[in-house]
Structure formats: structure tokens, C-alpha cells
Design a protein around this motif. Structure first.
Motif, PDB file in Angstrom:
ATOM      1  N   UNK A  55       0.624  -1.306   0.066  1.00 40.27           N
ATOM      2  CA  UNK A  55      -0.087  -0.250  -0.464  1.00 40.27           C
ATOM      3  C   UNK A  55       1.011   1.152   0.153  1.00 40.27           C
ATOM      4  N   UNK A  56       2.285   1.299   1.208  1.00 44.51           N
ATOM      5  CA  UNK A  56       3.083   2.790   0.883  1.00 44.51           C
ATOM      6  C   UNK A  56       3.457   3.030  -1.079  1.00 44.51           C
ATOM      7  N   UNK A  57       3.953   1.754  -1.374  1.00 40.85           N
ATOM      8  CA  UNK A  57       5.176   2.205  -2.608  1.00 40.85           C
ATOM      9  C   UNK A  57       3.465   2.369  -3.550  1.00 40.85           C
ATOM     10  N   UNK A  58       2.186   1.597  -3.711  1.00 44.10           N
ATOM     11  CA  UNK A  58       0.940   2.049  -4.106  1.00 44.10           C
ATOM     12  C   UNK A  58       0.724   3.714  -4.041  1.00 44.10           C
ATOM     13  N   UNK A  59       1.036   3.951  -2.495  1.00 45.95           N
ATOM     14  CA  UNK A  59       0.625   5.742  -2.688  1.00 45.95           C
ATOM     15  C   UNK A  59       0.961   6.387  -3.845  1.00 45.95           C
ATOM     16  N   UNK A  60       2.686   5.571  -3.294  1.00 44.59           N
ATOM     17  CA  UNK A  60       3.463   6.528  -4.249  1.00 44.59           C
ATOM     18  C   UNK A  60       3.636   6.464  -5.200  1.00 44.59           C
ATOM     19  N   UNK A  61       3.589   5.524  -5.579  1.00 43.84           N
ATOM     20  CA  UNK A  61       3.729   6.010  -7.125  1.00 43.84           C
ATOM     21  C   UNK A  61       2.140   6.397  -7.472  1.00 43.84           C
ATOM     22  N   UNK A 149      11.021  14.838 -11.381  1.00 48.14           N
ATOM     23  CA  UNK A 149      11.176  15.629 -10.469  1.00 48.14           C
ATOM     24  C   UNK A 149       9.959  15.143  -9.053  1.00 48.14           C
ATOM     25  N   UNK A 150       9.646  14.743 -10.016  1.00 46.29           N
ATOM     26  CA  UNK A 150       8.154  14.255  -8.971  1.00 46.29           C
ATOM     27  C   UNK A 150       8.507  12.786  -8.267  1.00 46.29           C
ATOM     28  N   UNK A 151       9.210  12.710  -8.415  1.00 43.72           N
ATOM     29  CA  UNK A 151       9.538  11.056  -8.329  1.00 43.72           C
ATOM     30  C   UNK A 151      10.625  11.145  -7.315  1.00 43.72           C
ATOM     31  N   UNK A 152      11.456  11.567  -7.096  1.00 42.66           N
ATOM     32  CA  UNK A 152      12.186  12.462  -6.316  1.00 42.66           C
ATOM     33  C   UNK A 152      11.601  12.544  -4.707  1.00 42.66           C
ATOM     34  N   UNK A 153      10.905  13.677  -5.427  1.00 41.72           N
ATOM     35  CA  UNK A 153       9.718  14.303  -4.401  1.00 41.72           C
ATOM     36  C   UNK A 153       8.965  13.272  -3.851  1.00 41.72           C
ATOM     37  N   UNK A 154       8.724  12.559  -4.603  1.00 43.13           N
ATOM     38  CA  UNK A 154       7.332  11.252  -4.133  1.00 43.13           C
ATOM     39  C   UNK A 154       8.822  10.202  -2.921  1.00 43.13           C
ATOM     40  N   UNK A 155       9.835  10.226  -3.291  1.00 46.92           N
ATOM     41  CA  UNK A 155      10.158   9.093  -2.124  1.00 46.92           C
ATOM     42  C   UNK A 155      11.410   9.132  -1.141  1.00 46.92           C
ATOM     43  N   UNK A 156      11.779  10.740  -1.852  1.00 48.76           N
ATOM     44  CA  UNK A 156      12.637  11.360  -0.561  1.00 48.76           C
ATOM     45  C   UNK A 156      11.650  11.966  -0.052  1.00 48.76           C
ATOM     46  N   UNK A 158       7.281  11.773   0.543  1.00 45.87           N
ATOM     47  CA  UNK A 158       6.551  10.623   1.088  1.00 45.87           C
ATOM     48  C   UNK A 158       7.322   9.766   1.346  1.00 45.87           C
ATOM     49  N   UNK A 159       8.313   8.462   1.274  1.00 49.79           N
ATOM     50  CA  UNK A 159       8.521   7.458   1.141  1.00 49.79           C
ATOM     51  C   UNK A 159       9.751   7.202   2.512  1.00 49.79           C
ATOM     52  N   UNK A 160      10.501   8.588   3.082  1.00 44.36           N
ATOM     53  CA  UNK A 160      11.270   8.935   3.421  1.00 44.36           C
ATOM     54  C   UNK A 160      12.252   8.114   3.487  1.00 44.36           C
ATOM     55  N   UNK A 161      12.978   8.316   2.000  1.00 47.59           N
ATOM     56  CA  UNK A 161      14.253   7.485   2.001  1.00 47.59           C
ATOM     57  C   UNK A 161      14.977   7.805   1.670  1.00 47.59           C
ATOM     58  N   UNK A 162      16.444   7.111   2.203  1.00 46.71           N
ATOM     59  CA  UNK A 162      17.709   8.306   1.724  1.00 46.71           C
ATOM     60  C   UNK A 162      18.347   8.485   0.792  1.00 46.71           C
ATOM     61  N   UNK A 163      18.841  10.058   0.728  1.00 43.60           N
ATOM     62  CA  UNK A 163      19.078  10.451  -1.004  1.00 43.60           C
ATOM     63  C   UNK A 163      20.147   9.492  -1.697  1.00 43.60           C
ATOM     64  N   UNK A 164      20.522   7.848  -0.997  1.00 44.84           N
ATOM     65  CA  UNK A 164      21.138   6.441  -1.256  1.00 44.84           C
ATOM     66  C   UNK A 164      20.180   5.916  -2.276  1.00 44.84           C
ATOM     67  N   UNK A 165      18.613   5.629  -1.060  1.00 47.57           N
ATOM     68  CA  UNK A 165      17.909   4.729  -1.257  1.00 47.57           C
ATOM     69  C   UNK A 165      17.206   5.452  -2.492  1.00 47.57           C
ATOM     70  N   UNK A 166      16.910   6.193  -2.748  1.00 48.60           N
ATOM     71  CA  UNK A 166      16.412   6.828  -3.948  1.00 48.60           C
ATOM     72  C   UNK A 166      17.174   7.049  -5.801  1.00 48.60           C
ATOM     73  N   UNK A 167      18.498   7.610  -4.962  1.00 52.68           N
ATOM     74  CA  UNK A 167      18.798   7.630  -5.796  1.00 52.68           C
ATOM     75  C   UNK A 167      19.176   5.790  -7.180  1.00 52.68           C
TER      76      UNK A 167
END
Length: 201
Positions: A55-61, A149-156, A158-167
Motif C-alpha cells: 500500500x505504501x509503494x502504491x500510494x507513492x506511485x 522531479x516528482x518521483x524524487x519528491x515522492x521517494x524522499x 513521502x516514502x522517507x527514503x535516503x538520498x542513496x536509496x532514492x538514487x
């Protein structure tokens, strides 16, 4: 001629070859039940991952794509692929990032196929369901951003991923993720300035 034990040997009798001697089968000593235990353990591990991440990844997508139905289809397909490759995906530092990237790529491929079939129109199709957000202005501002740009915002954010995880999830360099986030948040700050509480007089 004897065989060393006093027993006579026929002169023309062939010597016993090593290959003729029955060797123990190593696999036959393995309890078949162990395979069932391993498979059940992997299934349970994936089940826990699915329940905790789907659900968390689904909301992010949905926030990235601006289409909740497309996001739901994409995350389900990505989860199915994760299950097929669970032995390798489970060893990744961020399996959710893998699912997000696969889901995003699947959605983009579907959009490209649909675009080739029909000309894009200025109006959104009536059957597209937007993701639920508390503030419609935030959704409009996010959708105005380029998807990269939107996907980076969502990952960082909304999902709370680190810069390395987002990359890693987006298959870009950490420096690229950082610069895209900076540009995106600068744009969002301008677009959403009316939501800031008034300064104390």
C-alpha cells in the motif's frame, strides 16, 4: 595366481572398475522436507514484505503518476515480479525501491503504448481516478512537476527514503537525486506559498 587372500583368480577375469561400484547419492540423503521448509520460509518472508510495503509503494506511485488505478495495477504487477525473483530481491538493501522502480517503469510503458494508440488530449480522461490527498493544491503542484522531479519528491518526502536509496530506486546518481529534489522543492515552495500561515504581526 591368487587375489592376496589365497583365493584363485581367473587369469582373464576383468578387474572391477571404480565406475562399476555403486556410489552413495549425496542428494538422496537430504530430507525432502527441507525444501518445503525453505520454500515456506521464503513465502512467509515475501508475505510480510507485501503486507508492509504494497500500500505504501502504491500510494507513492499514485502520487507520482497522478492516476490511482494505473498505480494499483503497476504495483501489483511489480509485486508479482518481486515474488518471482524473491531470492535475489530479498537480499537488496531496499526491496521496496526495486518494486517502486519496476512499477514506475511498467506504468510508463503502458502510458507510451496508450499514447501511440490515440492522440493525447488536453483534458484528462474522465475515468482516471486521482490519488487521495488532503490538499488538492498540493496534488496540482506535484502534477505540474516533471515526472523525474516528482518521483524524487515522492521517494524522499513521502516514502522517507535516503538520498542513496532514492538514487538506487530511480537508477540515477545521488547527486542527480539531490539536485532534482532541490529544484522540485523550490518550485513547490513558490506554487504553494499561499498555503503558508500568515506571519505574526
Amino acid at each position: 595366481m591368487n587375489d592376496g587372500r589365497g583365493e584363485p583368480m581367473e587369469p582373464n577375469a576383468p578387474a572391477e572398475r571404480v565406475s562399476d561400484v555403486q556410489q552413495p547419492d549425496a542428494l538422496s540423503t537430504v530430507d525432502p522436507g527441507l525444501y518445503v521448509v525453505v520454500e515456506d520460509t521464503e513465502r512467509l518472508a515475501f508475505h510480510d514484505f507485501y503486507v508492509g510495503s504494497r500500500d505504501r509503494v502504491g500510494r507513492a506511485l499514485a502520487m507520482t503518476l497522478g492516476d490511482a488505478d494505473l498505480a494499483a495495477d503497476s504495483v501489483d504487477e511489480a509485486m508479482a515480479r518481486a515474488y518471482q525473483r524473491w531470492s535475489s530481491v530479498s537480499r537488496m538493501d531496499n526491496p521496496s525501491g526495486w518494486v517502486y522502480r519496476v512499477g514506475l517503469n511498467l506504468a510508463r510503458s503502458r502510458i507510451r503504448r496508450l499514447t501511440r494508440r490515440r492522440r493525447a488530449t488536453a483534458d484528462r480522461p474522465a475515468d482516471v481516478r486521482e490519488p487521495d490527498v488532503l490538499e488538492p493544491a498540493i496534488l496540482r503542484a506535484l502534477q505540474a512537476l516533471p515526472v523525474d522531479h516528482r518521483s524524487v519528491v515522492v521517494c524522499r518526502l513521502l516514502l522517507g527514503w535516503s538520498e542513496a536509496e532514492t538514487a538506487e530506486a530511480l537508477d540515477i546518481r545521488p547527486g542527480t537525486a539531490k539536485s532534482r529534489l532541490h529544484r522540485a522543492t523550490t518550485t513547490l515552495a513558490t506554487q504553494l506559498s499561499h498555503l503558508r500561515p500568515p506571519a505574526d504581526s
